[in-house]
Enzyme design. Structure first.
Site, PDB file in Angstrom:
ATOM      1  CE  LYS A 118     -36.666  -7.333 -19.733  1.00  0.00           C
ATOM      2  NZ  LYS A 118     -36.011  -6.397 -18.855  1.00  0.00           N
ATOM      3  CE  LYS A 201     -30.675 -11.560 -19.664  1.00  0.00           C
ATOM      4  NZ  LYS A 201     -30.574 -10.108 -19.599  1.00  0.00           N
ATOM      5  CE  LYS A 204     -30.884  -6.559 -12.270  1.00  0.00           C
ATOM      6  NZ  LYS A 204     -31.102  -6.219 -13.682  1.00  0.00           N
TER       7      LYS A 204
HETATM    8  N1  AQP Z   1     -27.047 -13.445 -17.679  1.00  0.00           N
HETATM    9  C1  AQP Z   1     -26.209 -12.465 -17.965  1.00  0.00           C
HETATM   10  N2  AQP Z   1     -24.959 -12.721 -18.421  1.00  0.00           N
HETATM   11  C2  AQP Z   1     -24.085 -11.723 -18.696  1.00  0.00           C
HETATM   12  N3  AQP Z   1     -24.405 -10.410 -18.548  1.00  0.00           N
HETATM   13  C3  AQP Z   1     -25.633 -10.109 -18.110  1.00  0.00           C
HETATM   14  N4  AQP Z   1     -26.255  -8.948 -17.864  1.00  0.00           N
HETATM   15  C4  AQP Z   1     -27.507  -9.177 -17.404  1.00  0.00           C
HETATM   16  N5  AQP Z   1     -27.736 -10.500 -17.351  1.00  0.00           N
HETATM   17  C5  AQP Z   1     -26.602 -11.098 -17.790  1.00  0.00           C
HETATM   18  C6  AQP Z   1     -25.632  -7.647 -18.052  1.00  0.00           C
HETATM   19  O1  AQP Z   1     -25.848  -6.879 -16.884  1.00  0.00           O
HETATM   20  C7  AQP Z   1     -25.989  -5.517 -17.265  1.00  0.00           C
HETATM   21  C8  AQP Z   1     -27.210  -4.948 -16.641  1.00  0.00           C
HETATM   22  O2  AQP Z   1     -28.361  -5.577 -17.119  1.00  0.00           O
HETATM   23  P1  AQP Z   1     -29.752  -4.925 -16.762  1.00  0.00           P
HETATM   24  O3  AQP Z   1     -30.054  -5.049 -15.347  1.00  0.00           O
HETATM   25  O4  AQP Z   1     -29.795  -3.533 -17.216  1.00  0.00           O
HETATM   26  O5  AQP Z   1     -30.779  -5.654 -17.651  1.00  0.00           O
HETATM   27  P2  AQP Z   1     -30.924  -7.096 -18.134  1.00  0.00           P
HETATM   28  O6  AQP Z   1     -29.876  -7.421 -19.123  1.00  0.00           O
HETATM   29  O7  AQP Z   1     -32.329  -7.216 -18.621  1.00  0.00           O
HETATM   30  O8  AQP Z   1     -30.698  -7.941 -16.813  1.00  0.00           O
HETATM   31  P3  AQP Z   1     -31.673  -8.917 -16.150  1.00  0.00           P
HETATM   32  O9  AQP Z   1     -31.003  -9.494 -14.948  1.00  0.00           O
HETATM   33  O10 AQP Z   1     -32.173  -9.917 -17.157  1.00  0.00           O
HETATM   34  O11 AQP Z   1     -32.820  -7.962 -15.659  1.00  0.00           O
HETATM   35  P4  AQP Z   1     -34.386  -8.122 -15.859  1.00  0.00           P
HETATM   36  O12 AQP Z   1     -34.699  -9.502 -15.394  1.00  0.00           O
HETATM   37  O13 AQP Z   1     -35.001  -7.048 -15.005  1.00  0.00           O
HETATM   38  O14 AQP Z   1     -34.660  -7.919 -17.312  1.00  0.00           O
HETATM   39  C9  AQP Z   1     -26.009  -5.468 -18.795  1.00  0.00           C
HETATM   40  O15 AQP Z   1     -24.727  -5.104 -19.246  1.00  0.00           O
HETATM   41  C10 AQP Z   1     -26.318  -6.875 -19.162  1.00  0.00           C
HETATM   42  O16 AQP Z   1     -25.783  -7.213 -20.431  1.00  0.00           O
END
Ligand code: AQP
Length: 338
Positions: A118, A201, A204
């Site tokens: 990030k 991955k 969002k």
């Molecule tokens: N692609 C994924 N597959 C499986 N699990 C996922 N999680 C996120 N993306 C996937 C799980 O969702 C929970 C919450 O995640 P988060 O919102 O705290 O942060 P993140 O992992 O960084 O999710 P994003 O969607 O990628 O958010 P941004 O884009 O803002 O960084 C966690 O349990 C995560 O493992």
């Protein structure tokens, strides 16, 4: 004497955008299972303080937090059975995080792949909050003495750090106060990948909306995104080994497996030899069947945001009844006069 801990689950999701299928399959679906079946107390949180480690427009943050709460409830989290709230309403998270900032080591933080991903090349310009993210995450978990944390695969390293922080605190102060939490990384879709690139991955914050299924997507959008999902020209193989080197195919198989509460082997058995032209429409039907009711319920709940705010306030009150005594005891252990 060894302390025994109440079996308690904590997990959180950032309101940093709309909820994705990755969040649902990797996290929320598991949260619901643990609420219903595990014999656990369950505590679930919208981690708004984590979200602001990268810039969030305040209006969007408010909306995303409420929408995430609606997503939790529409997916089956019952705010009576589980404690459901947004992180900033329970200040003990941040208070414990400061203690953990003083326990964790710079070297530990620098090794975190999420920090490296990030912050990118320009680490000098990343926020201090982004660097300290894992210490706040450890505090989120340990302020409830949580014993189990369901997460997607990408959070494994942060949970190892949480265990290291708990162990170092216990060791530094010669106590057995914080549990060494167990990660729960289970199911057919612990890492849902981007629909446009099977090596990334699903996220969002990916600039391409075609890369993800949003939990608010309607049937047309789900169908369009699945139809356009990147694949290869081969038919589906007759064994899991045949998915080796085919990340996009593997991803769609895993999504199908998770949505149908099955496993990748069973999906391969069913579709072996079929082209994506046959498989994708079946995946579209399944996605619509499983996700449309959640999306409809989310929009219904979002029509009454004051009710959502009440649920969050009540959840925060319940959260503080667990968090406040644990923080007080931590302060005593560290030597703070009160
Ligand atoms: N692609 C994924 N597959 C499986 N699990 C996922 N999680 C996120 N993306 C996937 C799980 O969702 C929970 C919450 O995640 P988060 O919102 O705290 O942060 P993140 O992992 O960084 O999710 P994003 O969607 O990628 O958010 P941004 O884009 O803002 O960084 C966690 O349990 C995560 O493992």
């Amino acid at each position: 004497m060894t302390q025994t801990f109440i079996p308690r689950v904590f997990s959180g999701i950032q309101p940093s955008g709309g909820l994705t299928l990755g969040n649902y399959l990797g996290a929320i679906k598991r949260f619901v299972d643990m609420q219903e079946n595990g014999g656990f107390e369950t505590v679930y949180c919208m981690v708004d303080l984590h979200a602001i480690t990268v810039w969030q427009n305040p209006e969007d943050l408010r909306r995303n937090t409420r929408e995430l709460c609606a997503g939790f409830i529409a997916s089956g989290i019952d705010p009576e059975k589980s404690i459901l709230f947004n992180q900033s309403q329970v200040p003990e998270h941040v208070q414990l995080a400061w203690i953990f900032n003083c326990v964790a080591r710079m070297g530990w933080m620098k090794r975190m792949t999420q920090w490296k991903d990030k912050a990118g090349k320009n680490t000098e310009n990343a926020s201090l909050g982004l660097f300290g993210y894992p210490a706040l995450m450890a505090a989120d978990i340990l302020i409830y003495h949580a014993t189990h944390v369901p997460v997607g695969d990408d959070q494994k390293q942060h949970l190892e750090l949480t265990r290291d922080i708990a162990a170092k605190f216990n060791n530094d102060f010669d106590v057995d106060f914080f549990p060494i939490t167990e990660p729960v990384i289970e199911g057919a879709a612990t890492r849902v990948m981007s629909l446009r690139d099977g090596s990334k991955k699903m996220s969002k914050s990916d600039p391409s909306d075609l890369s993800r299924l949003n939990m608010t997507d309607d049937a047309d959008a789900l169908a369009k995104k699945i139809r356009k999902a990147k694949t290869d020209a081969e038919p589906l193989p007759d064994s899991i080994e045949g998915l080796e080197g085919r990340p996009e195919a593997r991803n769609l198989v895993n999504i199908y497996a998770a949505l149908s509460d099955s496993n990748a082997e069973a999906v391969i058995t069913e579709f072996s030899g079929h082209q994506f032209g046959t498989f994708k429409p079946r995946l579209v039907d399944l996605a619509i069947e499983k996700l449309a009711p959640i999306s409809n319920e989310m929009s219904r709940l979002m029509q009454d945001t004051s009710e959502i705010d009440k649920i969050l306030a009540r959840g925060a009150e319940r959260g503080r009844t667990i968090a406040a005594p644990i923080l007080a005891k931590t302060y005593d252990i560290v030597g703070m006069l009160r």
